[in-house]
Design a protein around this motif. Structure first.
Motif, PDB file in Angstrom:
ATOM      1  N   GLN A 346      25.230  17.222 -10.128  1.00 36.67           N
ATOM      2  CA  GLN A 346      24.132  18.223 -10.033  1.00 36.67           C
ATOM      3  C   GLN A 346      23.485  18.489  -8.596  1.00 36.67           C
ATOM      4  OE1 GLN A 346      21.667  16.336 -13.090  1.00 36.67           O
ATOM      5  NE2 GLN A 346      22.076  14.597 -12.050  1.00 36.67           N
ATOM      6  N   ALA A 347      22.817  19.703  -8.707  1.00 37.84           N
ATOM      7  CA  ALA A 347      22.013  19.994  -7.383  1.00 37.84           C
ATOM      8  C   ALA A 347      20.548  20.120  -7.796  1.00 37.84           C
ATOM      9  CB  ALA A 347      22.478  21.577  -7.033  1.00 37.84           C
ATOM     10  N   TRP A 348      19.760  19.578  -6.802  1.00 37.53           N
ATOM     11  CA  TRP A 348      18.350  19.376  -6.982  1.00 37.53           C
ATOM     12  C   TRP A 348      17.459  20.425  -6.135  1.00 37.53           C
ATOM     13  CZ3 TRP A 348      16.857  14.827  -9.952  1.00 37.53           C
ATOM     14  CH2 TRP A 348      17.975  13.906 -10.322  1.00 37.53           C
ATOM     15  N   ILE A 349      16.756  21.121  -6.472  1.00 39.69           N
ATOM     16  CA  ILE A 349      15.919  22.164  -5.633  1.00 39.69           C
ATOM     17  C   ILE A 349      14.507  22.050  -6.049  1.00 39.69           C
ATOM     18  CG2 ILE A 349      15.741  24.505  -5.111  1.00 39.69           C
ATOM     19  CD1 ILE A 349      18.568  25.111  -6.395  1.00 39.69           C
ATOM     20  N   LEU A 350      13.814  21.791  -4.898  1.00 41.80           N
ATOM     21  CA  LEU A 350      12.361  21.437  -4.898  1.00 41.80           C
ATOM     22  C   LEU A 350      11.615  22.276  -4.206  1.00 41.80           C
ATOM     23  CD1 LEU A 350      10.058  19.184  -5.455  1.00 41.80           C
ATOM     24  CD2 LEU A 350      10.642  18.681  -3.115  1.00 41.80           C
ATOM     25  N   TRP A 351      10.325  22.971  -4.769  1.00 44.51           N
ATOM     26  CA  TRP A 351       9.645  24.342  -4.293  1.00 44.51           C
ATOM     27  C   TRP A 351       8.251  24.083  -4.440  1.00 44.51           C
ATOM     28  CZ3 TRP A 351      12.364  24.553  -8.699  1.00 44.51           C
ATOM     29  CH2 TRP A 351      11.810  25.644  -9.738  1.00 44.51           C
ATOM     30  N   GLN A 352       7.272  24.838  -3.786  1.00 44.84           N
ATOM     31  CA  GLN A 352       5.913  24.826  -4.142  1.00 44.84           C
ATOM     32  C   GLN A 352       5.576  26.140  -4.732  1.00 44.84           C
ATOM     33  OE1 GLN A 352       4.582  22.976  -0.280  1.00 44.84           O
ATOM     34  NE2 GLN A 352       2.891  22.076  -1.564  1.00 44.84           N
ATOM     35  N   ARG A 353       4.511  26.171  -5.452  1.00 42.75           N
ATOM     36  CA  ARG A 353       3.667  27.456  -6.133  1.00 42.75           C
ATOM     37  C   ARG A 353       2.310  27.152  -5.774  1.00 42.75           C
ATOM     38  NH1 ARG A 353       6.280  30.520 -10.211  1.00 42.75           N
ATOM     39  NH2 ARG A 353       4.206  30.795 -10.848  1.00 42.75           N
ATOM     40  N   LEU A 363      10.803  21.216  -9.731  1.00 41.52           N
ATOM     41  CA  LEU A 363      11.934  20.746  -9.410  1.00 41.52           C
ATOM     42  C   LEU A 363      12.895  21.401 -10.475  1.00 41.52           C
ATOM     43  CD1 LEU A 363      13.934  18.700  -7.989  1.00 41.52           C
ATOM     44  CD2 LEU A 363      13.519  17.120  -9.967  1.00 41.52           C
ATOM     45  N   SER A 364      14.102  21.963  -9.846  1.00 40.55           N
ATOM     46  CA  SER A 364      15.032  22.597 -10.720  1.00 40.55           C
ATOM     47  C   SER A 364      16.248  21.697 -10.560  1.00 40.55           C
ATOM     48  CB  SER A 364      15.450  23.930 -10.320  1.00 40.55           C
ATOM     49  OG  SER A 364      16.457  24.498 -11.283  1.00 40.55           O
ATOM     50  N   ARG A 365      16.815  21.354 -11.653  1.00 37.67           N
ATOM     51  CA  ARG A 365      18.142  20.328 -11.762  1.00 37.67           C
ATOM     52  C   ARG A 365      19.060  21.211 -12.379  1.00 37.67           C
ATOM     53  NH1 ARG A 365      19.980  16.569 -15.187  1.00 37.67           N
ATOM     54  NH2 ARG A 365      18.169  16.670 -16.566  1.00 37.67           N
ATOM     55  N   ARG A 366      20.107  21.407 -11.641  1.00 37.56           N
ATOM     56  CA  ARG A 366      21.137  22.426 -11.958  1.00 37.56           C
ATOM     57  C   ARG A 366      22.500  21.966 -11.903  1.00 37.56           C
ATOM     58  NH1 ARG A 366      18.199  27.420 -11.852  1.00 37.56           N
ATOM     59  NH2 ARG A 366      20.026  28.537 -12.675  1.00 37.56           N
ATOM     60  N   SER A 367      23.454  22.597 -12.426  1.00 37.94           N
ATOM     61  CA  SER A 367      25.050  22.240 -12.049  1.00 37.94           C
ATOM     62  C   SER A 367      25.267  22.577 -10.640  1.00 37.94           C
ATOM     63  CB  SER A 367      25.893  23.113 -12.864  1.00 37.94           C
ATOM     64  OG  SER A 367      25.884  24.320 -12.622  1.00 37.94           O
ATOM     65  N   PRO A 368      26.353  21.823  -9.962  1.00 37.42           N
ATOM     66  CA  PRO A 368      26.651  21.880  -8.611  1.00 37.42           C
ATOM     67  C   PRO A 368      26.918  23.136  -8.238  1.00 37.42           C
ATOM     68  CG  PRO A 368      27.527  19.874  -9.486  1.00 37.42           C
ATOM     69  CD  PRO A 368      27.121  20.710 -10.597  1.00 37.42           C
ATOM     70  N   GLU A 373      21.085  25.574 -15.518  1.00 39.43           N
ATOM     71  CA  GLU A 373      19.915  24.861 -15.144  1.00 39.43           C
ATOM     72  C   GLU A 373      19.803  23.903 -16.299  1.00 39.43           C
ATOM     73  OE1 GLU A 373      15.867  25.699 -13.520  1.00 39.43           O
ATOM     74  OE2 GLU A 373      15.888  26.350 -15.294  1.00 39.43           O
ATOM     75  N   HIS A 374      19.969  22.477 -15.837  1.00 40.97           N
ATOM     76  CA  HIS A 374      19.858  21.435 -16.799  1.00 40.97           C
ATOM     77  C   HIS A 374      18.296  21.052 -17.095  1.00 40.97           C
ATOM     78  CE1 HIS A 374      23.917  20.827 -16.513  1.00 40.97           C
ATOM     79  NE2 HIS A 374      24.067  20.560 -14.763  1.00 40.97           N
ATOM     80  N   GLU A 375      17.409  21.346 -16.044  1.00 38.59           N
ATOM     81  CA  GLU A 375      16.030  20.821 -16.315  1.00 38.59           C
ATOM     82  C   GLU A 375      15.082  21.542 -15.199  1.00 38.59           C
ATOM     83  OE1 GLU A 375      13.825  16.949 -17.483  1.00 38.59           O
ATOM     84  OE2 GLU A 375      15.547  16.895 -15.785  1.00 38.59           O
ATOM     85  N   ARG A 376      13.901  21.878 -15.768  1.00 39.00           N
ATOM     86  CA  ARG A 376      12.878  22.244 -14.853  1.00 39.00           C
ATOM     87  C   ARG A 376      11.645  21.499 -15.088  1.00 39.00           C
ATOM     88  NH1 ARG A 376      11.769  28.185 -12.419  1.00 39.00           N
ATOM     89  NH2 ARG A 376      14.258  28.217 -12.494  1.00 39.00           N
ATOM     90  N   ILE A 377      11.063  21.097 -14.043  1.00 35.83           N
ATOM     91  CA  ILE A 377       9.961  19.849 -14.107  1.00 35.83           C
ATOM     92  C   ILE A 377       8.881  20.269 -13.127  1.00 35.83           C
ATOM     93  CG2 ILE A 377       9.374  17.789 -14.341  1.00 35.83           C
ATOM     94  CD1 ILE A 377      12.357  16.873 -14.121  1.00 35.83           C
ATOM     95  N   GLU A 378       7.871  20.405 -13.621  1.00 40.54           N
ATOM     96  CA  GLU A 378       6.487  20.299 -12.895  1.00 40.54           C
ATOM     97  C   GLU A 378       6.310  18.749 -12.263  1.00 40.54           C
ATOM     98  OE1 GLU A 378       2.602  21.028 -14.262  1.00 40.54           O
ATOM     99  OE2 GLU A 378       2.299  22.538 -12.650  1.00 40.54           O
ATOM    100  N   LEU A 379       6.465  18.509 -11.139  1.00 41.69           N
ATOM    101  CA  LEU A 379       6.381  17.066 -10.660  1.00 41.69           C
ATOM    102  C   LEU A 379       5.076  16.685 -10.405  1.00 41.69           C
ATOM    103  CD1 LEU A 379       9.308  16.848  -8.210  1.00 41.69           C
ATOM    104  CD2 LEU A 379       9.253  16.226 -10.592  1.00 41.69           C
ATOM    105  N   ALA A 380       4.159  17.616  -9.942  1.00 43.42           N
ATOM    106  CA  ALA A 380       2.877  17.092  -9.411  1.00 43.42           C
ATOM    107  C   ALA A 380       2.107  18.291  -9.136  1.00 43.42           C
ATOM    108  CB  ALA A 380       3.088  16.285  -8.271  1.00 43.42           C
ATOM    109  N   ARG A 381       0.734  18.242  -9.151  1.00 43.64           N
ATOM    110  CA  ARG A 381      -0.135  19.308  -8.692  1.00 43.64           C
ATOM    111  C   ARG A 381      -0.940  18.780  -7.459  1.00 43.64           C
ATOM    112  NH1 ARG A 381      -1.550  23.623 -11.118  1.00 43.64           N
ATOM    113  NH2 ARG A 381      -0.684  24.139 -12.987  1.00 43.64           N
TER     114      ARG A 381
END
Length: 424
Positions: A346-353, A363-368, A373-381
């Motif tokens: 998988q590919a992992w993509i991190l960004w801020q809002r 974090l978006s976890r996606r196929s290579p 998109e396998h999963e989208r997670i709010e990691l932290a605030r």
């Protein structure tokens, strides 16, 4: 008193012995088959104790699978400090709590242009940071040092460039060049005449190789006109280092470009995608890239569609060509500040809002190939607004993803981290 090198060896040996005895290390799960569709677990990553005022993290993986975490510490009335620690994911332990790379009044600290650490296959550590060269706000140089003993001692720093101009130099990317040498690319303002934003000349992108004695060779100008203050990024493909950065056309188009060193020289830079974003000033929001064999993924921020957006594109041929980009997130709350990682699954993509409720880290976890998109997670605030939280960092090691960012409490920054354990 005991010599520093001997003391360092004893500390490392002690850490190894303790790690082998179990104790209070974090419980890192053993490797198992990955189910890309299974939900991940987000767990707190306990970072080493750092001084209040620590910010601007960097994160890289060593050839033997350790994590190198670097940061700068800045406190009013004190000199800036560049520090680091290393973490062994398989043991769930920090090898040491905190080591100092450099300290000084001339160190230049910037929220977006941060120092980095890299380990080469011979076991050496390399570190770069910024150092003031004059009184002008953007007069600073890139300096480079190397340690042969795990960071206990560092060679006297050298300038990465020899133009002698009191202009801006920074936004560095580093990669291993063979077993014991370092490749480095940086933004170089020697033609700007001290101006910022290209008023007196264009910012350029340059690269060179440094051997174990810190001697520079093969310096070359890759691009004569680039965006003035966006991060560069590099990843090692099966066919050499793939370097990405934000270009700057004569018509102020600020699209992401890519070039790869094919063993004899740098290929002509080409757009990852022709966004056509016309921007009259630097957005201070560069791309990131990850690679595994021939596969590569680039993510970046743009406003080409009329609103803030994070895009990503995949390549199956080491960056020669990229598929059409995928929109990861869009809307007024998108800050960008992307980070990317890639493994076999998988590919992992991190960004801020950032919106009225504050900042959030996603974090978006996606196929290579990015199609699924396998999963989208709010990691932290993260606590903090605007520039105060800087750029988050992402790395893969020990079967998990590791994220670190700058958090701000009562006006004082410090570091926070999480570990993302993949679905099984």
């Amino acid at each position: 008193p005991m010599p520093k090198r001997a003391l360092s060896a004893i500390l490392v040996a002690s850490a190894l012995a303790l790690a082998g005895c179990g104790g209070q290390g974090e419980n890192v799960p053993a490797a198992a088959a990955v189910d890309a569709s299974a939900p991940s677990r987000v767990e707190e990553w306990t970072l080493p104790p750092t001084l209040p005022g620590s910010a601007s993290p960097s994160l890289s993986v060593t050839p033997d699978g350790r994590l190198l975490l670097g940061w700068t510490n800045s406190q009013k009335g004190r000199r800036h400090i560049f520090q680091f620690s290393s973490y062994a994911p398989d043991w769930g332990r920090w090898m040491h709590q905190m080591s100092t790379v450099a300290i000084g009044n001339r160190m230049f600290v910037n929220w977006a242009d941060v120092p980095h650490l890299l380990a080469t296959p011979d076991g050496a550590l390399w570190a770069h940071w910024l150092q003031k060269s004059g009184d002008a706000p953007y007069a600073y140089d890139v300096v480079l040092s190397r340690s042969r003993d795990g960071g206990a001692n560092w060679a006297p720093p050298v300038l990465a460039h020899d133009d002698g101009t009191r202009t801006e130099h920074g936004f560095v990317s580093m990669w291993a060049h063979g077993a014991d040498a370092l490749g480095m690319a940086w933004l170089d303002g020697r033609h700007t005449g001290g101006g910022h934003g290209g008023h007196d000349g264009a910012m350029t992108l340059r690269a060179a190789v440094f051997d174990a004695s810190l001697a520079r060779s093969g310096e070359v100008e890759i691009d004569p006109r680039v965006c003035d203050c966006c991060q560069t990024a590099v990843a090692m493909t099966a066919r050499g280092p793939l370097l990405v950065y934000r270009g700057r056309g004569a018509d102020e188009v600020r699209d992401i470009l890519a070039t790869r060193h094919d063993g004899s020289g740098w290929r002509p830079p080409a757009p990852v995608h022709a966004d056509g974003w016309v921007m009259p000033a630097c957005p201070v929001n560069g791309p990131d890239v990850a690679a595994r064999g021939e596969a590569a993924v680039v993510a970046w921020y743009t406003e080409a569609g009329g609103e803030p957006e994070v895009r990503a594109a995949a390549s199956a041929d080491a960056g020669d060509r990229f598929a059409a980009p995928v929109t990861i997130d869009a809307g007024p709350a998108v800050l960008g500040r992307v980070a990317v990682a890639l493994d076999a699954d998988q590919a992992w993509i991190l960004w801020q809002r950032e919106d009225a409720g504050g900042q959030s880290l996603w974090l978006s976890r996606r196929s290579p190939d990015l199609a699924v998109e396998h999963e989208r997670i709010e990691l932290a605030r993260p606590r903090g607004e605007g520039r105060a939280t800087g750029f988050p960092q992402l790395a893969l090691a020990g079967g998990a993803a590791w994220v670190v960012w700058t958090d701000v409490a009562d006006g004082t920054p410090n570091l926070k981290g999480v570990r993302i354990v993949r679905g099984r």
